[in-house]
Structure formats: structure tokens, C-alpha cells
Motif scaffolding. Structure first.
Motif, mmCIF file in Angstrom:
data_model
loop_
_atom_site.group_PDB
_atom_site.id
_atom_site.type_symbol
_atom_site.label_atom_id
_atom_site.label_comp_id
_atom_site.label_asym_id
_atom_site.label_seq_id
_atom_site.Cartn_x
_atom_site.Cartn_y
_atom_site.Cartn_z
ATOM 1 N N ASP A 280 0.824 -1.220 0.000
ATOM 2 C CA ASP A 280 0.000 0.000 0.000
ATOM 3 C C ASP A 280 0.851 1.261 0.000
ATOM 4 O O ASP A 280 0.368 2.350 0.263
ATOM 5 N N SER B 65 -2.145 -3.310 -10.288
ATOM 6 C CA SER B 65 -2.618 -2.103 -10.947
ATOM 7 C C SER B 65 -3.187 -1.183 -9.869
ATOM 8 O O SER B 65 -3.379 -1.596 -8.717
ATOM 9 N N ARG B 66 -3.488 0.055 -10.235
ATOM 10 C CA ARG B 66 -4.043 0.967 -9.237
ATOM 11 C C ARG B 66 -5.430 0.498 -8.777
ATOM 12 O O ARG B 66 -5.768 0.610 -7.605
ATOM 13 N N ASP B 67 -6.211 -0.053 -9.690
ATOM 14 C CA ASP B 67 -7.528 -0.564 -9.315
ATOM 15 C C ASP B 67 -7.405 -1.731 -8.337
ATOM 16 O O ASP B 67 -8.156 -1.819 -7.354
ATOM 17 N N LEU C 114 -4.931 -2.271 -6.352
ATOM 18 C CA LEU C 114 -4.432 -1.730 -5.088
ATOM 19 C C LEU C 114 -5.594 -1.239 -4.222
ATOM 20 O O LEU C 114 -5.651 -1.506 -3.019
ATOM 21 N N HIS C 115 -6.536 -0.543 -4.866
ATOM 22 C CA HIS C 115 -7.689 -0.027 -4.128
ATOM 23 C C HIS C 115 -8.544 -1.173 -3.582
ATOM 24 O O HIS C 115 -9.066 -1.098 -2.462
ATOM 25 N N GLU D 122 -5.428 4.325 -1.401
ATOM 26 C CA GLU D 122 -5.656 5.623 -2.030
ATOM 27 C C GLU D 122 -5.238 6.778 -1.123
ATOM 28 O O GLU D 122 -4.764 7.814 -1.596
ATOM 29 N N LEU E 145 -1.482 7.088 -1.504
ATOM 30 C CA LEU E 145 -1.166 7.603 -2.841
ATOM 31 C C LEU E 145 -1.427 9.098 -2.924
ATOM 32 O O LEU E 145 -0.650 9.850 -3.528
ATOM 33 N N PHE F 26 2.868 1.301 -11.497
ATOM 34 C CA PHE F 26 2.041 0.133 -11.225
ATOM 35 C C PHE F 26 2.340 -0.975 -12.232
ATOM 36 O O PHE F 26 2.936 -0.744 -13.267
#
Length: 322
Positions: free
Chosen positions: A51, A77-79, A81-82, A90, A93, A151
Motif C-alpha cells: 500500500d 494495478s491501481r484498481d 491496489l484499491h 488511495e 497515494l 504500477f
């Protein structure tokens, strides 16, 4: 301490009882030594971040690292990760995107080592003309000082990422590497994580500067000791420079996260002992630097594992759930 090619290695910093760092008014006093794996002028690459809480910790005291010297990467990916870390991903980030580093004074007493290029230091004019120091910045004066976040970066194939392929780093850090495959069979689990580390050491070679270092942190004890980290590093031409206890309190807000997503490991990470290892490429002029024999290493793995089973593996420290 310096390496064989002239680049000074980071010192181990310690805090005396009367001058210990505190994270806050009631923060922890540090009696343990901090193994400092970087220099303030290093360009650092972080791989396998969960994270990004370790990245954030490097920006805070006692490290206070310059943001644009950090490139941090995640396999997800960022998605993803969320989805994996909705409680922190988030939020951290956003912190990295908005963080502005405090101004640092020009250091006129810095001595340049043989392997450092001119752009790693402040311009000499700032020392010759102190009144103009405010107008002098570092090599990224025309760019915002931000952490570079990437990412979908595979630690075993770093050069597949275009941004990394064009750069060289002083230090590459991989904290608590784990495949997160959920394999319950210990033999297969150990093998999969050895393959991950073996691929990482082979991949990182091409993006390190000549005297660059690789830093890996693992939990102490079984099954991690069966991964034979030092042997894997040696097979890729690295030697162990030093190792030391990983002191959680020095990394404010950092929390080891499970590769598979939310939650801690069976035992809270901050309550578990961990160790940081620093590796460097073997000097080609050094004798007896041949890579370890892979079959011999695998045979030793099997012997170590049988010995460990006889000692009854402590499942509270197992990595099956990471």
C-alpha cells in the motif's frame, strides 16, 4: 566503511538514550540501531510495495528522503491496489502526490566520491556566492519534487517497464518478498518464493549502478531461513555486505500487508522480528567469486527442511497466509 570500488557504504546510525528520536510527544524512544541502507544522494527503487506505506515512511523523519530520488513500484494495478487495501491505498497515494519536501540547506562541505557524477550535488556557485543560495536547487530544479509511482511492475522482469529500462539506481529495496500464492505445502511454498527472489536478483542487475546495492528484508525464523537468501544472491553474482535487525519504529506508519490483500499475517508484523540484508555485486577482480552450485543449494534446502520439520515448524510464524 567503503566498498571495493570507492563508493562509501551507509553507516549504521544509532540513537543514544539521551538523544533518541521520537515520532511524537509520546512516540517511541529507539534503543535499537537503525541499519541505514542508503545515502542521502542515492536514487532508490522500491519494488513489491503493497500500500506504499514504506515509501511514505522514507519521506518522514528520521529519513526525510528527497521525494524525486524515490521510484516506487507495485505489482498490482491501481484498481487492484484499491481493492486489496481500501483502508490505506488511495489515502497514501494521495499523500505521495501532494507531499512537498521541506527545503534543505546547501551543503558546501560535501566530498564527491569517485562514482558520483556532478549532477548528484548542489552547484558550486551556492558555496562561492552564499547570497544566491536561495536561487540554487538540485538537478530537478525545473520539475516538481515528487515520488515516481509505477504500477504493474514485475520484480522479476524490471526492464520490461520502459521507465526503469532507461535508468540506473544506487539502491533497490524489496521488503518482505512473497508470492502470495497461498500454497500450503511447505516444500512448494519455499520453492516458489526462491524462484521469486532468484528472478529478482537476476533482473535487478541491469538497472543498478556499478556500485549499487540491493536490500532485502525478511522475517526471522522458519520458513524464511529455508529460502537461503544469501545463496540465491550469490548465484546471481551478489555478496552480502552486512545485515541488521529491521526496527519497525524507525518507519513511521509502515505496516507489512499480506500480498493477497487486507489483514495482517497470523501474528502482527510489528511483533515479529525481521532482518535487513544488504547485497552488492561481487568484484570481478576478487578471487573465489564463482556462483554457488544450484544443485548443491537445492540439496541443502531439502536437508534444512527435513531438519526443520523435526523441530516442529511454528505455524504462528508461517507465511502460508501472506
Amino acid at each position: 566503511m567503503s566498498n571495493q570500488r570507492g563508493r562509501p557504504l551507509p553507516n549504521i546510525a544509532s540513537k543514544s538514550k539521551g538523544n533518541s528520536y521520537k515520532a511524537g510527544a509520546n512516540g517511541p524512544s529507539y534503543s535499537n540501531k537503525l541499519i541505514k541502507f542508503y545515502k542521502d544522494t542515492d536514487d532508490i527503487l522500491l519494488v513489491g510495495e503493497g500500500d506504499f506505506s514504506f515509501t511514505k515512511a522514507l519521506l518522514l523523519p528520521p529519513h526525510s528522503f528527497t521525494p524525486d530520488r524515490i521510484t516506487t513500484t507495485a505489482f498490482d494495478s491501481r484498481d487492484d491496489l484499491h481493492k486489496k487495501y481500501p483502508d490505506t491505498g488511495e489515502q497514501i497515494l494521495k499523500f505521495l502526490e501532494e507531499y512537498k519536501a521541506p527545503e534543505k540547506p546547501v551543503n558546501c562541505d560535501s566530498e564527491k566520491s569517485e562514482d558520483e557524477d556532478d549532477e548528484s550535488f548542489y552547484h558550486d556557485d551556492a558555496c562561492q556566492n552564499p547570497g544566491q543560495a536561495d536561487a540554487v536547487t538540485d538537478r530537478h530544479s525545473d520539475e516538481p519534487k515528487k515520488v515516481k509511482v509505477l504500477f504493474k511492475v514485475d520484480a522479476t522482469a524490471l526492464t520490461k517497464t520502459k521507465y526503469l529500462r532507461k535508468r540506473k539506481f544506487d539502491c533497490c529495496v524489496f521488503n518482505f518478498p512473497h508470492t502470495g500464492s497461498g500454497i500450503t505445502d511447505q516444500d512448494r511454498n519455499i520453492l516458489k518464493n526462491q524462484e521469486l527472489l532468484d528472478g529478482f536478483f537476476k533482473s535487478v542487475t541491469s538497472i543498478l549502478k556499478t556500485s549499487g546495492t540491493v536490500v532485502v528484508t525478511l522475517f526471522d525464523g522458519l520458513p524464511y531461513s529455508l529460502w537461503n537468501l544469501k545463496d540465491l544472491a550469490k548465484e546471481s553474482g551478489f555478496e552480502t555486505v552486512r545485515s541488521g535487525k529491521f526496527v519497525w519504529e524507525y518507519y513511521e506508519g509502515y505496516k507489512h500487508r499480506k500480498t493477497s490483500g487486507m489483514g495482517d499475517t497470523t501474528k502482527k508484523s510489528q511483533e515479529r522480528d525481521a532482518r535487513t540484508y544488504i547485497f552488492q555485486k561481487v568484484d570481478p577482480n576478487k578471487k573465489d567469486n564463482a556462483p554457488a552450485n544450484r544443485k548443491r543449494t537445492q540439496g541443502q534446502n531439502a536437508k534444512n527442511y527435513k531438519r526443520a520439520k523435526r523441530k516442529r515448524l511454528d505455524t504462528s510464524e508461517s507465511d502460508d497466509d501472506e
